[in-house]
Design a protein around this motif. Structure first.
Motif, mmCIF file in Angstrom:
data_model
loop_
_atom_site.group_PDB
_atom_site.id
_atom_site.type_symbol
_atom_site.label_atom_id
_atom_site.label_comp_id
_atom_site.label_asym_id
_atom_site.label_seq_id
_atom_site.Cartn_x
_atom_site.Cartn_y
_atom_site.Cartn_z
ATOM 1 N N SER A 169 49.762 153.752 56.982
ATOM 2 C CA SER A 169 49.196 154.670 57.973
ATOM 3 C C SER A 169 48.138 154.005 58.820
ATOM 4 N N GLU A 170 47.618 152.907 58.317
ATOM 5 C CA GLU A 170 46.553 152.275 59.093
ATOM 6 C C GLU A 170 47.039 151.155 59.983
ATOM 7 N N GLU A 183 54.218 153.607 51.243
ATOM 8 C CA GLU A 183 52.830 153.938 51.515
ATOM 9 C C GLU A 183 52.080 152.685 51.998
#
Lengths: 571, 320
Positions: free
Chosen positions: B299-300, B263
């Motif tokens: 995700s960024e 993550e």
């Protein structure tokens, strides 16, 4: 001599082995040059940028053994930025393309990649010996390639390299058919090795004479290895940690009694107190003892150990032995030739050594010819005494830990002391200075140090005269490295021709300017004059009046090198 | 040895101020006269004696400040002697005088730092008298007692050896961060000190610091990051959920920091100010160039960085 047929001359040349003598032979006449180059097997290249690999191969097609040195010496002390150079790759590629049957490669301060090691291992069927000293850039994967592919490997010697551990099983890559090992040194590796593979390797290597283990090899494995290799002459112990009452330790003690051929001992990378008694039985046979990595051994234990080592010729030790301990060395080791005393903590240790220890050594060990001594203080009187007692110094490297420190008794600079050394030791080839020093010491050096080849100077001198004394006086000077001294353009430019007689010159934190370096580069096209511009501003241009922080110049036939990083400006 | 000399030195210094010998007034002269005094020829023999005695009082030399960063063997002395700028210093500047002698140790400590730093930063001069000026003219202001910068590469010991003392009988020595790497003017001699860099994590307002010298591989660093932030992250989630849960949310391990699969992803800023993915370069190179670390949400990460990471993974698998 020219009336003899070539074969006869060749045969005579076979007896001439040293590099210098060989070089001299080749200069006599054209036919000797020709004969010499075809019969030359061993070549030493002190600066890998002084010549291209192609040119080397062209001249010496019969090359079997190559020694290459890369970065300047001060790279050892973090003065050379990362990525400066010294890459092995182009050499291996060129050698691989040629028909050279390389058998031995010895490298110092070079950047070695796994790819190069892989290429090396695949390109030379009779490759026998790889020695890497203070190199970096490779991982255990590269070692695996060497192990797996060099079928006749005799020597793999890794000394103080920065090796990234990929936790592979490189040792297991030695095939079962490999039985030719004579020397294996992996003490500098940080990771674990397969102990089973190691023991099997040792068991099938009857010629193994030198084995140096890393810290991951525990005591019980050491014992089993020693059982299988009673013929070992040179042992580097990894971990020496065990309960003195344990069975493993007792077994080890018994095994040690059988290893009567060990004459050289090193390592002790991890050591438990009170375990050293186990090795007392082999001490009387030792001619070489290196405990300089054994940070865990206390001074008192060292002293007890030394008392058993009457035959020592070479001793590398830490300064926790103290002046008293050095007194014991002086009494016990009458054959001592080489001594290195390293600081156990870079800036101070209450039990460390001073001039007294050195004087004691000089009185007890007249055969001493090589010294590296880190200490807290030194006096002129002591140095004068040492010079009188030991006129045979070839290498004299003294590092007083506190830079610029004068003689504590008289508060004078140490000019007279070092002056006595150079005056007395007519065969001195290497000298490192420290402590407070004026131009006077350089006058002495220029006057007396006729055989001096390498000089290291830090925080010394007062004016350009100092450097000029050295450049003018030391006819055999090959390497000069200077840091933090007030030597400037006048010293640099007075005798530019001198630098072509030398291998290299390093000057950092001195007073030379960009303009002077440019001028020097212009006058001497066969020198590479490199200045390192580590300024973080991208687009700073170098103005002539600007002081140069780091300059490294060296003679070369290869021209400006193409692999220099951005911060290196070759003028 | 050092301790002895240091403790002897302190009384000596104080005595000096009271002694009526010529030296004292000379020192005072020198103290106030910090610009190029002009006139005095730096003649070799004549100056020696005088400067020697002055040196005796000054008790300092360039390498001495290194005592400050020494671990383990330090005396309890809280006012270690600081270096004075030696005759060498003056000759560097072509100032014929000897450098100012610090009457108070505090002075010396304050003075030496800027000077030493300038030893590293080379401007046109090695030592600037102006900083000494401030120090001397405010004798009782012991200003910020900054730890003096050690001199790079002194004493001349290979980094390989420097790591030994700190790692005997324990885990293997950390990959040397100072091995041949001086990226800038800053002294890099980290012997005995940790290499602490800041590390921030997305979603966690409080940052941490890690000592990179305590690790020798990316894997170890990654697990350390997990340990550092796991609890904080859980606490953060807990509080952002409005404290609706009575129990602390289960702490989830932070994994996949290096391979793009987790993550979060570990990135760093290097000495050129660029943001880089952790893991591309050999460990010791990383340690020498890293300035700070960040744990970003995967995700960024921009498409570009994600792309190159996948490339790397493909390469890795091809090479193995």
């Amino acid at each position: 001599m020219n009336y003899f047929p070539d074969e006869v001359i060749e045969h005579i040349f076979d007896y001439v082995v040293s590099h210098r003598d060989r070089n001299a032979l080749s200069l006599v006449c054209k036919s000797w040059y020709r004969i010499e180059r075809f019969t030359r097997q061993r070549v030493f290249i002190g600066n890998c940028y002084s010549i291209t690999p192609e040119r080397l191969i062209q001249r010496f097609p019969g090359l079997k053994s190559l020694t290459l040195k890369g970065k300047p010496h001060f790279a050892d002390f973090s003065l050379v930025p990362y990525d400066w150079g010294g890459f092995l790759c182009p050499w291996i590629e060129a050698l691989a393309k040629s028909r050279v049957g390389l058998e031995e490669l010895r490298l110092k301060r070079m950047v070695v990649s796994d790819e190069s090691l892989e290429l090396l291992s695949r390109s030379f069927t009779h490759f026998k010996s790889l020695v890497l000293v203070s190199c970096e850039g490779f991982t255990t994967d590269g070692l695996a390639a060497i192990a797996a592919n060099c079928r006749f490997l005799r020597e793999l010697d890794l000394q103080e390299n920065e090796v990234e551990d990929h936790k592979g099983q490189w040792l297991s890559c030695f095939p079962d058919s490999c039985t030719s090992l004579v020397s294996l040194n992996f003490a500098c590796l940080k990771g674990e090795v397969s102990l089973g593979a190691l023991e099997r390797l040792v068991a099938r290597s009857p010629n193994l004479k030198s084995l140096k283990l890393n810290r991951s090899v525990p005591l019980d494995a050491l014992q089993r290895i020693m059982m299988r290799a009673p013929q070992l002459a040179d042992l580097g112990i990894g971990s020496f940690v065990h309960d003195p009452d344990s069975e493993a330790y007792i077994r080890l003690k018994n095994t040690i009694l059988k290893c009567k051929s060990i004459t050289s001992l090193s390592g002790f990378l991890e050591v438990a107190p009170h375990c050293l008694a186990a090795i007392y039985p082999i001490c009387p046979n030792l001619t070489s003892l290196n405990l300089s990595y054994a940070a865990g051994i206390q001074g008192s234990e060292l002293i007890k150990l030394i008392r058993h080592c009457g035959k020592l010729q070479r001793l590398w030790i830490m300064d926790c032995i103290g002046d008293k301990g050095l007194g014991v060395v002086a009494m016990t080791c009458k054959d001592l030739q080489e001594l290195r005393v390293f600081p156990s903590a870079p800036y101070g240790n209450p039990a460390a050594v001073t001039e007294k220890g050195l004087v004691a050594i000089s009185m007890g060990c007249p055969k001493l010819h090589s010294l590296l001594y880190f200490c807290h203080q030194m006096t002129n009187a002591a140095l004068i005494t040492v010079a009188k007692n030991c006129p045979n110094f070839i290498r004299f490297r003294l590092c007083i830990l506190e830079a610029l420190k004068p003689d504590p008794d008289t508060l004078e600079p140490l000019d007279e002391g070092f002056g006595a050394i150079v005056q007395s030791c007519r065969r001195l080839r290497r000298l490192s200075l420290s402590g407070q020093l004026t131009d006077q010491v350089f006058l002495y050096i220029g006057m007396y140090a006729e055989q001096l080849e390498m000089l290291s100077i830090a925080f010394a001198g007062e004016s350009d005269k100092g450097m000029l004394y050295v450049l003018n006086g030391c006819k055999k000077l090959r390497k000069l490295e200077i840091r933090d001294c007030p030597f400037g353009n006048m010293a640099l430019l007075t005798d530019v021709g001198k630098y072509e007689t030398m291998r290299s010159l390093w000057m950092s934190s001195c007073e030379v300017t960009v303009g002077a370096c440019k001028l020097l580069a212009k006058k001497m096209p066969r020198l590479n004059v490199e200045i390192f511009n580590e300024n973080e501003q991208e687009d700073c241009s170098l103005e002539d009046g600007q002081r140069v922080e780091k300059m490294y110049l060296y003679r070369t036939l290869a021209g400006k090198r193409k692999d220099a990083p951005e911060y290196v400006w070759t003028l | 040895m050092d301790e002895r000399s240091r403790s002897e030195a302190s009384p000596q210094l104080l005595d000096l101020m009271n002694r009526s010998e010529g030296k004292c007034s000379e020192e005072r002269k020198l103290e106030l006269r910090l610009g190029p005094p002009g006139g005095e020829e730096w003649s070799h023999s004549g100056k020696m004696k005088k400067s020697n005695t002055e040196r005796e009082e000054s008790l300092l030399s360039l390498g001495c400040f290194s005592h400050a960063i020494l671990n383990g063997f330090q005396s309890k002395d809280t006012t270690p002697p600081w270096p004075s700028y030696h005759n060498k210093a003056s000759s560097f500047l072509q100032f014929p005088s000897t450098p100012p002698v610090m009457g108070k140790e505090a002075l010396a400590s304050q003075a030496c730092c800027p000077k030493v730093v300038e030893l590293q930063n080379n401007d046109t001069k090695v030592f600037s008298p102006s900083s000494a000026n401030t120090a001397v003219s405010q004798p009782n202001t012991s200003q910020k007692r900054t730890a003096p910068a050690p001199v790079v590469g002194w004493p001349p010991i290979r980094s390989f050896r420097k790591n030994l003392a700190s790692s005997s009988n324990s885990k293997p020595p950390p990959e040397s961060s100072q091995h041949n790497e001086v990226a800038g003017k800053k002294p890099v001699d980290n012997y005995g000190k940790g290499l602490f860099v800041k590390i921030n994590m997305d979603g966690v307002p409080i940052g941490r610091k890690v000592d990179l010298n305590a690790y020798d591989s990316y894997e170890n660093l990654s697990s350390a990051v997990d340990e550092l932030f796991r609890g904080l992250l859980a606490a953060q989630r807990d509080s952002s959920a409005g404290g609706a849960h009575n129990k602390v949310e289960e702490e989830k391990a932070i994994t996949g920091l290096l391979d793009g699969k987790g993550e979060y992803t570990l990135v760093y800023e290097d000495n050129e100010g660029d943001r880089m993915l952790v893991g591309d370069v050999p460990w010791h190179m990383f340690v020498s160039t890293v300035k700070r670390l960040r744990v970003l949400k995967s995700s960024e990460l921009s498409a570009f960085t994600l792309g190159s990471k996948q490339e790397k993974i493909a390469l890795d698998s091809a090479m193995k």
